[in-house]
Design a protein around this motif. Structure first.
Motif, mmCIF file in Angstrom:
data_model
loop_
_atom_site.group_PDB
_atom_site.id
_atom_site.type_symbol
_atom_site.label_atom_id
_atom_site.label_comp_id
_atom_site.label_asym_id
_atom_site.label_seq_id
_atom_site.Cartn_x
_atom_site.Cartn_y
_atom_site.Cartn_z
ATOM 1 N N PRO A 114 10.421 -2.326 5.219
ATOM 2 C CA PRO A 114 10.175 -1.310 4.190
ATOM 3 C C PRO A 114 9.531 -1.932 2.943
ATOM 4 C CG PRO A 114 12.478 -1.976 4.169
ATOM 5 C CD PRO A 114 11.794 -2.831 5.202
ATOM 6 N N TRP A 115 8.598 -1.227 2.336
ATOM 7 C CA TRP A 115 7.972 -1.707 1.101
ATOM 8 C C TRP A 115 7.470 -0.511 0.294
ATOM 9 C CZ3 TRP A 115 2.546 -0.959 0.557
ATOM 10 C CH2 TRP A 115 1.894 -0.512 1.714
ATOM 11 N N VAL A 116 7.193 -0.741 -0.985
ATOM 12 C CA VAL A 116 6.807 0.351 -1.884
ATOM 13 C C VAL A 116 5.329 0.200 -2.263
ATOM 14 C CG1 VAL A 116 7.305 1.490 -4.087
ATOM 15 C CG2 VAL A 116 9.162 0.433 -2.785
ATOM 16 N N ASP A 117 4.535 1.265 -2.033
ATOM 17 C CA ASP A 117 3.114 1.179 -2.365
ATOM 18 C C ASP A 117 2.895 1.414 -3.868
ATOM 19 O OD1 ASP A 117 3.030 3.950 -2.846
ATOM 20 O OD2 ASP A 117 2.201 4.421 -0.871
ATOM 21 N N ASP A 118 1.618 1.333 -4.296
ATOM 22 C CA ASP A 118 1.315 1.415 -5.734
ATOM 23 C C ASP A 118 1.620 2.777 -6.344
ATOM 24 O OD1 ASP A 118 0.525 -1.214 -5.821
ATOM 25 O OD2 ASP A 118 -1.624 -0.808 -5.700
ATOM 26 N N SER A 119 1.724 3.803 -5.499
ATOM 27 C CA SER A 119 2.050 5.132 -6.029
ATOM 28 C C SER A 119 3.553 5.366 -6.074
ATOM 29 C CB SER A 119 1.374 6.214 -5.175
ATOM 30 O OG SER A 119 1.933 6.214 -3.867
ATOM 31 N N GLY A 120 4.336 4.344 -5.687
ATOM 32 C CA GLY A 120 5.799 4.460 -5.718
ATOM 33 C C GLY A 120 6.401 5.017 -4.441
ATOM 34 N N LYS A 121 5.578 5.255 -3.422
ATOM 35 C CA LYS A 121 6.069 5.811 -2.158
ATOM 36 C C LYS A 121 6.560 4.697 -1.242
ATOM 37 C CE LYS A 121 4.787 8.771 1.701
ATOM 38 N NZ LYS A 121 3.717 9.280 2.551
ATOM 39 N N LYS A 141 -6.120 -3.979 4.986
ATOM 40 C CA LYS A 141 -7.419 -3.461 4.523
ATOM 41 C C LYS A 141 -7.203 -2.325 3.521
ATOM 42 C CE LYS A 141 -10.855 -4.386 8.102
ATOM 43 N NZ LYS A 141 -10.292 -4.505 9.442
ATOM 44 N N GLY A 142 -7.876 -2.414 2.385
ATOM 45 C CA GLY A 142 -7.790 -1.350 1.390
ATOM 46 C C GLY A 142 -6.537 -1.370 0.543
ATOM 47 N N LYS A 143 -5.644 -2.335 0.786
ATOM 48 C CA LYS A 143 -4.418 -2.446 -0.017
ATOM 49 C C LYS A 143 -4.672 -3.354 -1.221
ATOM 50 C CE LYS A 143 -1.624 -0.422 3.137
ATOM 51 N NZ LYS A 143 -2.572 -0.155 4.223
ATOM 52 N N SER A 144 -3.966 -3.091 -2.306
ATOM 53 C CA SER A 144 -4.083 -3.959 -3.481
ATOM 54 C C SER A 144 -3.334 -5.268 -3.226
ATOM 55 C CB SER A 144 -3.480 -3.264 -4.709
ATOM 56 O OG SER A 144 -2.066 -3.174 -4.580
ATOM 57 N N ASP A 145 -3.624 -6.290 -4.017
ATOM 58 C CA ASP A 145 -2.910 -7.571 -3.895
ATOM 59 C C ASP A 145 -1.412 -7.364 -4.065
ATOM 60 O OD1 ASP A 145 -5.287 -8.883 -3.505
ATOM 61 O OD2 ASP A 145 -5.389 -9.787 -5.499
ATOM 62 N N GLU A 146 -1.031 -6.467 -4.982
ATOM 63 C CA GLU A 146 0.396 -6.222 -5.251
ATOM 64 C C GLU A 146 1.072 -5.581 -4.037
ATOM 65 O OE1 GLU A 146 -2.092 -5.443 -7.299
ATOM 66 O OE2 GLU A 146 -1.681 -6.917 -8.883
ATOM 67 N N GLU A 147 0.365 -4.651 -3.363
ATOM 68 C CA GLU A 147 0.938 -4.017 -2.163
ATOM 69 C C GLU A 147 1.085 -5.039 -1.038
ATOM 70 O OE1 GLU A 147 -0.445 0.640 -2.294
ATOM 71 O OE2 GLU A 147 -1.997 -0.854 -1.880
ATOM 72 N N VAL A 148 0.075 -5.873 -0.857
ATOM 73 C CA VAL A 148 0.147 -6.914 0.175
ATOM 74 C C VAL A 148 1.302 -7.861 -0.127
ATOM 75 C CG1 VAL A 148 -1.065 -8.882 1.204
ATOM 76 C CG2 VAL A 148 -2.313 -6.758 0.767
ATOM 77 N N MET A 149 1.471 -8.218 -1.399
ATOM 78 C CA MET A 149 2.567 -9.121 -1.780
ATOM 79 C C MET A 149 3.923 -8.487 -1.476
ATOM 80 S SD MET A 149 3.522 -10.793 -5.491
ATOM 81 C CE MET A 149 4.065 -9.240 -6.198
ATOM 82 N N ARG A 150 4.095 -7.208 -1.846
ATOM 83 C CA ARG A 150 5.389 -6.550 -1.610
ATOM 84 C C ARG A 150 5.690 -6.463 -0.121
ATOM 85 N NH1 ARG A 150 3.779 -3.565 -6.308
ATOM 86 N NH2 ARG A 150 2.805 -1.899 -5.084
ATOM 87 N N PHE A 151 4.645 -6.157 0.673
ATOM 88 C CA PHE A 151 4.854 -6.106 2.121
ATOM 89 C C PHE A 151 5.261 -7.482 2.649
ATOM 90 C CE2 PHE A 151 3.431 -7.121 6.347
ATOM 91 C CZ PHE A 151 4.118 -6.174 7.088
ATOM 92 N N CYS A 152 4.497 -8.528 2.271
ATOM 93 C CA CYS A 152 4.769 -9.886 2.773
ATOM 94 C C CYS A 152 6.175 -10.353 2.388
ATOM 95 C CB CYS A 152 3.725 -10.875 2.238
ATOM 96 S SG CYS A 152 2.092 -10.687 2.990
ATOM 97 N N GLN A 153 6.603 -10.015 1.182
ATOM 98 C CA GLN A 153 7.938 -10.426 0.746
ATOM 99 C C GLN A 153 9.014 -9.731 1.571
ATOM 100 O OE1 GLN A 153 7.677 -9.634 -3.485
ATOM 101 N NE2 GLN A 153 6.988 -11.712 -3.934
ATOM 102 N N SER A 154 8.811 -8.447 1.871
ATOM 103 C CA SER A 154 9.775 -7.714 2.691
ATOM 104 C C SER A 154 9.781 -8.254 4.129
ATOM 105 C CB SER A 154 9.425 -6.224 2.692
ATOM 106 O OG SER A 154 10.349 -5.490 3.462
ATOM 107 N N PHE A 155 8.585 -8.531 4.653
ATOM 108 C CA PHE A 155 8.452 -9.070 6.014
ATOM 109 C C PHE A 155 9.192 -10.402 6.136
ATOM 110 C CE2 PHE A 155 6.083 -11.495 9.247
ATOM 111 C CZ PHE A 155 5.978 -10.587 10.282
#
Length: 445
Positions: A63-70, A133-147
């Protein structure tokens, strides 16, 4: 029904719907039939049944949170396939197409590929259906940290060492390593490879898979009285493997006339300008069609399959699995292709490979020809263990030697089992025998 056919039927029955895994196992097992005839003891101890079954499969929620808070939820995987000759080693793939069957096929191929390098590394693979693809650096970071918050408990420098693959480059490895270090509270540099140079990465790692592919193909061509000079080359893909394969073939005097990405392909009859490709793909992270803005004489075509209709001497599929099907293989043979160098994992279907071999086209198989990346990853692990860094030239020389040795062992195995010139079977046999000997020594585990 033969022993091999029985095992294959069992694999299909126990792993329904995993078509890529079925394809990988079928291709390998058929080429191992003469080995099993010569070594009936393998059948007695169920060695092949154990060889096609992963030692461990880990599947988890990310689970991770995108830039819109979803809140977004992806699925993570790690398949630890075989540790007979060393810790599990293999990349992480972040791509929407990822599911268990893809990861299992990649992990299975990795066993043989890693064995061929001559280095002490077992086979594994992992990833997620997350699309960077198309994700911001912050979204990629949040995903990688959760992974990594889940994955960390299953990996370690003496247990399982992931690296990059499609969708996982220097940025993603950096975020993954940062989170691992944070959770473990220790600097375990050898737990991931493909790291940045400032924190334990190796020079030449980025170039390694592409360069290694060309070193293998160079040896294969030389064995049949040919070389790259003045040859016309078509390359699918525009990632690390394709870019650095293009660089090396150009250094050897060949002309690359086409490259592609997932949306379409470009043709530049004057020769691809690699600096432009690097700018578009490595710096701007844009689509390959941007190339024609810089070079108006070039052409862009939507879709990918048309790239294999172009006349060329050497085809290098460096994009993804099943890139060249039987129809594309027929077109390539018709236009006079002399050699295929598999830069991606399983980029030719089994039918395509069979057609190439029947028509006397040389095939450098993926598990041998694209082993340069994992070989250099193992060299990175060595540097981490010794707390030192080798120069680009030192790593590149070791890589070249490893690829020459892989070619020689594939060539020798093919000859020994009556299939001279069939490097597909040769690579499978050479890689398998080392793992099989280790499995026999370890008993039934």
């Amino acid at each position: 029904m033969s022993y091999v056919q029985e095992v294959l039927e069992q694999v299909k029955k126990r792993n329904p719907g995993e078509v890529e895994f079925h394809q990988a196992v079928e291709e390998v097992l058929h080429s191992l039939e003469p080995v099993i005839e010569k070594h009936p003891e393998y059948a007695k101890v169920g060695l092949i049944e154990r060889f096609v079954e992963p030692e461990r499969v880990v599947m988890f929620r990310v689970p991770w949170v995108d830039d819109s808070g979803k809140v977004q939820v992806n699925r993570g995987f790690r398949v630890q396939f075989n540790s007979a000759i060393g810790p599990y080693k293999g990349g992480l793939r972040f791509h929407p197409s990822v599911y268990l069957g893809i990861i299992k096929f990649l992990g299975f191929e990795q066993i043989l590929k890693n064995s061929l390098t001559g280095l002490p590394i077992g086979g594994g693979k992992g990833g997620s259906d997350f699309d960077p693809k198309g994700k911001s650096d912050e979204e990629v970071m949040r995903f990688c940290q959760s992974f990594m918050t889940e994955l960390y408990r299953h990996i370690g420098q003496d247990l399982d060492v992931p690296a990059g693959d499609i969708g996982v480059g220097a940025r993603e490895i950096g975020y993954l390593f940062g989170q691992y270090k944070r959770i473990k509270n220790q600097y375990e540099a050898g737990v991931l490879t493909g790291k940045g140079l400032t924190y334990g990465g190796s020079l030449a790692r980025k170039e390694a898979t592409g360069f290694g592919l060309i070193y293998f193909v160079r040896e294969m061509l030389a064995a049949h009285g040919m070389d790259f000079k003045d040859k016309t080359v078509v390359i699918s893909g525009a990632g690390n493997v394709a870019i650095y394969a293009c660089q090396k073939v150009q250094e050897y005097g060949a002309k690359v006339i086409a490259m592609c990405d997932s949306s379409g392909y470009i043709v530049d009859e004057e020769g691809i300008k690699l600096d432009t490709i690097k700018q578009i793909k490595e710096v701007e992270r844009k689509r390959i069609k941007e190339y024609v803005k810089y070079h108006p004489n070039a052409q862009y075509f939507e879709g990918q399959q048309g790239i294999w209709s172009l006349k060329c001497d050497i085809a290098l599929p460096c994009a993804t699995q099943n890139d060249i099907n039987l129809e594309s293989a027929k077109k390539l043979v018709e236009t006079g292709v002399k050699a295929i160098g598999e830069g991606a994992n399983m980029p030719c279907t089994n039918e395509a490979i069979e057609y190439f071999l029947k028509n006397n086209v040389l095939v450098a198989p993926a598990k041998a020809a694209n082993a340069g990346g994992v070989a250099t990853s193992a060299l990175e692990m060595s540097q981490n263990s010794m707390r030192l860094s080798w120069t680009f030239e030192e790593v590149n020389q070791k890589l070249d030697e490893i690829m020459v040795n892989i070619f020689k062992s594939s060539q020798a195995a093919a000859k020994e089992y009556g299939m001279e010139g069939n490097y597909v079977a040769g690579a499978n046999i050479a890689g398998f025998l080392k793992v099989a000997d280790a499995m026999m020594a370890h008993g039934i585990v």
